[in-house]
Write a protein that holds these residues in place. Structure first.
Motif, PDB file in Angstrom:
ATOM      1  N   CYS A   1     -11.831 -68.805  40.731  1.00  0.00           N
ATOM      2  CA  CYS A   1     -10.534 -68.440  41.391  1.00  0.00           C
ATOM      3  C   CYS A   1     -10.865 -67.934  42.864  1.00  0.00           C
TER       4      CYS A   1
ATOM      5  N   PRO B   1      -1.064 -64.604  40.914  1.00  0.00           N
ATOM      6  CA  PRO B   1      -1.547 -65.888  41.245  1.00  0.00           C
ATOM      7  C   PRO B   1      -2.890 -66.073  40.785  1.00  0.00           C
ATOM      8  N   HIS B   2      -3.411 -67.244  40.328  1.00  0.00           N
ATOM      9  CA  HIS B   2      -4.938 -67.586  40.424  1.00  0.00           C
ATOM     10  C   HIS B   2      -5.273 -69.010  40.848  1.00  0.00           C
TER      11      HIS B   2
ATOM     12  N   MET C   1     -13.830 -64.006  39.014  1.00  0.00           N
ATOM     13  CA  MET C   1     -13.214 -64.928  37.781  1.00  0.00           C
ATOM     14  C   MET C   1     -14.146 -66.324  37.806  1.00  0.00           C
TER      15      MET C   1
ATOM     16  N   VAL D   1      -9.011 -66.576  44.835  1.00  0.00           N
ATOM     17  CA  VAL D   1      -8.300 -65.070  45.049  1.00  0.00           C
ATOM     18  C   VAL D   1      -9.189 -64.131  44.599  1.00  0.00           C
ATOM     19  N   HIS D   2      -9.725 -64.425  43.474  1.00  0.00           N
ATOM     20  CA  HIS D   2     -10.741 -63.483  42.761  1.00  0.00           C
ATOM     21  C   HIS D   2     -11.780 -63.959  42.149  1.00  0.00           C
TER      22      HIS D   2
END
Ligand SMILES: [Cu+2]
Length: 124
Positions: free
Chosen positions: A109, A74-75, A115, A111-112
């Motif tokens: 993103c 997921p992003h 990115m 979550v990350h």
């Protein structure tokens, strides 16, 4: 004496015709205007291998961008200025945003956070 009857019939026929015209106008006119409106220019940005592709893009105001997550992970697409933010996008999920005005819109993103991407909106 059939005169009163036929007069009433004639009036109801006329009322029916007017109603038909109104209904026709209500449904057909918006379709005509919708057909005349220019299509919204749309650009896809692919999310794959933990990166936005393209990472940087320049568009004109009124352009819609559609992000598509091709990863198994997921992003999100979350702008730094919070003017747009997706939910968590699962595989093949899409998120779209139409950019109305000029500016530089960085996003990450959540979550990350490594990115990153940026959308430049410029009049031609
Ligand atoms: Cu991510």
């Amino acid at each position: 004496m059939s005169y009163p009857f036929s007069r009433a019939t004639s009036q109801s026929l006329r009322a029916g015709a007017v109603l038909a015209l109104v209904v026709c106008a209500a449904f057909v006119m918006p379709a005509i205007f919708a057909a005349a409106a220019p299509p919204v220019p749309t650009v896809d940005i692919n999310i794959a291998k933990f990166a936005y592709g393209p990472k940087e893009i320049t568009i004109t105001p009124g352009t819609k961008i559609v992000w598509i997550n091709h990863d198994e992970t997921p992003h999100t697409v979350t702008s730094n200025d919070k003017s747009f933010a997706s939910k968590g996008l699962d595989t093949d999920d899409k998120f779209e945003h139409t950019f109305a005005s000029e500016g530089d819109f960085g996003y990450i993103c959540t979550v990350h956070p490594f990115m990153t991407g940026v959308v430049h909106v410029r009049k031609q």
